[in-house]
Design a protein around this motif. Structure first.
Motif, PDB file in Angstrom:
ATOM      1  N   UNK A   1       4.619 -13.098 -25.387  1.00 54.95           N
ATOM      2  CA  UNK A   1       5.089 -11.954 -24.007  1.00 54.95           C
ATOM      3  C   UNK A   1       3.969 -11.621 -23.412  1.00 54.95           C
ATOM      4  N   UNK A   2       3.401 -11.878 -21.849  1.00 51.04           N
ATOM      5  CA  UNK A   2       3.052 -10.665 -21.325  1.00 51.04           C
ATOM      6  C   UNK A   2       3.742 -10.318 -20.472  1.00 51.04           C
ATOM      7  N   UNK A   3       3.190  -9.293 -19.905  1.00 56.75           N
ATOM      8  CA  UNK A   3       4.223  -8.135 -19.600  1.00 56.75           C
ATOM      9  C   UNK A   3       3.191  -7.645 -17.925  1.00 56.75           C
ATOM     10  N   UNK A   4       3.815  -6.332 -16.893  1.00 56.07           N
ATOM     11  CA  UNK A   4       4.011  -5.429 -16.035  1.00 56.07           C
ATOM     12  C   UNK A   4       4.956  -4.696 -16.694  1.00 56.07           C
ATOM     13  N   UNK A   5       4.423  -3.753 -16.993  1.00 58.83           N
ATOM     14  CA  UNK A   5       5.489  -2.605 -17.241  1.00 58.83           C
ATOM     15  C   UNK A   5       6.255  -1.383 -16.346  1.00 58.83           C
ATOM     16  N   UNK A   6       5.424  -1.912 -15.185  1.00 58.84           N
ATOM     17  CA  UNK A   6       5.638  -0.807 -13.744  1.00 58.84           C
ATOM     18  C   UNK A   6       4.075  -0.233 -13.395  1.00 58.84           C
ATOM     19  N   UNK A   7       3.462   0.009 -14.850  1.00 57.09           N
ATOM     20  CA  UNK A   7       2.097   1.161 -14.511  1.00 57.09           C
ATOM     21  C   UNK A   7       0.925   0.122 -15.317  1.00 57.09           C
ATOM     22  N   UNK A   8       1.194  -0.437 -16.483  1.00 61.94           N
ATOM     23  CA  UNK A   8       0.319  -0.941 -17.713  1.00 61.94           C
ATOM     24  C   UNK A   8       0.886  -2.308 -17.608  1.00 61.94           C
ATOM     25  N   UNK A   9      -0.235  -2.655 -17.964  1.00 60.17           N
ATOM     26  CA  UNK A   9       0.125  -4.651 -18.372  1.00 60.17           C
ATOM     27  C   UNK A   9       0.198  -4.194 -19.889  1.00 60.17           C
ATOM     28  N   UNK A  10       0.620  -5.968 -20.587  1.00 59.38           N
ATOM     29  CA  UNK A  10       0.978  -5.590 -22.261  1.00 59.38           C
ATOM     30  C   UNK A  10       1.076  -6.961 -22.269  1.00 59.38           C
ATOM     31  N   UNK A  11       1.399  -7.402 -23.863  1.00 57.95           N
ATOM     32  CA  UNK A  11       1.050  -8.597 -24.313  1.00 57.95           C
ATOM     33  C   UNK A  11       1.484  -8.591 -26.098  1.00 57.95           C
ATOM     34  N   UNK A  12       2.208  -8.871 -26.648  1.00 58.45           N
ATOM     35  CA  UNK A  12       2.662  -8.611 -27.760  1.00 58.45           C
ATOM     36  C   UNK A  12       3.031 -10.494 -28.273  1.00 58.45           C
ATOM     37  N   UNK A  13       3.317 -10.682 -29.177  1.00 59.50           N
ATOM     38  CA  UNK A  13       4.883 -11.770 -30.082  1.00 59.50           C
ATOM     39  C   UNK A  13       5.733 -11.185 -29.794  1.00 59.50           C
ATOM     40  N   UNK A  14       6.982 -11.919 -29.314  1.00 65.55           N
ATOM     41  CA  UNK A  14       8.083 -11.490 -29.160  1.00 65.55           C
ATOM     42  C   UNK A  14       8.392 -12.958 -29.764  1.00 65.55           C
ATOM     43  N   UNK A  15      10.172 -13.453 -31.176  1.00 63.15           N
ATOM     44  CA  UNK A  15      10.472 -14.080 -31.586  1.00 63.15           C
ATOM     45  C   UNK A  15      11.773 -13.784 -31.235  1.00 63.15           C
ATOM     46  N   UNK A  16      12.880 -14.744 -30.405  1.00 60.29           N
ATOM     47  CA  UNK A  16      13.439 -15.147 -30.842  1.00 60.29           C
ATOM     48  C   UNK A  16      13.856 -15.711 -32.033  1.00 60.29           C
TER      49      UNK A  16
END
Length: 138
Positions: free
Chosen positions: A61-76
Motif C-alpha cells: 500500500x502506498x499513499x498520501x495521508x493529507x500531509x505525508x506520503x507512506x507505504x506499508x504491507x497491507x494484507x486482506x
C-alpha cells in the motif's frame, strides 16, 4: 429393535438432507490496483488534499495521508480484515487538523480493521481509530 434403529437412522438422514447448509456472509475480493480517496472519517467530510492509498497485487500500500506520503504491507485476510506491516513515511507537520486526520487514518489501517465494499462502490474500513469511507479514484 434393529429395524426400529434403522428406521430412526433413515429419518435422521432424511432430515439432514433437507436441512439447509449453513452459509455465512460471502467474503468479498479486495479490489487490488484501485486508488482509494478518503471521503469521510467517522461521518465527517474531509477537506483539502484528501488522504488516499493504493494497494497493489504485491500487497504493498502506498499513499498520501493529507500531509505525508507512506507505504506499508497491507494484507486482506479472512473475515474481511486488513493486516498491516510497519509503516514507512515522511515526517512533515501540516497543522493539527490535517495531522490528526492523517494519524487517525493510519492508526485505523494498522489496527486489523474490517473492510467492506458498499453497493455504491465505496470502501468502508472500520477499526480502532474509527470508520473511514473511501471513494474509488480514477
Amino acid at each position: 429393535m434393529e429395524r426400529a434403529a434403522a428406521q430412526i437412522g433413515a429419518k435422521v438422514r432424511k432430515q439432514e438432507e433437507k436441512a439447509p447448509t449453513p452459509s455465512g456472509p460471502v467474503e468479498q475480493q479486495f479490489p487490488f490496483g484501485a486508488t482509494w480517496i478518503l471521503a469521510d472519517l467517522g461521518g465527517k467530510s474531509i477537506g483539502g488534499d484528501a488522504p488516499s492509498f493504493n494497494l497493489d497485487d504485491k500487497l504493498r500500500a502506498v499513499g498520501f495521508g493529507g500531509c505525508n506520503t507512506f507505504s506499508m504491507s497491507l494484507y486482506p485476510i479472512k473475515e474481511q480484515k486488513l493486516a498491516a506491516g510497519s509503516i514507512a513515511m515522511t515526517r512533515k507537520t501540516c497543522g493539527k487538523e490535517i495531522d490528526d486526520t492523517e494519524h487517525t487514518m493510519l492508526v485505523t489501517l494498522h489496527s486489523l480493521p474490517k473492510w467492506h465494499l458498499e453497493s455504491n462502490g465505496d470502501l468502508t474500513v472500520s477499526g480502532v481509530g474509527g470508520t473511514l469511507r473511501f471513494k474509488r479514484g480514477l
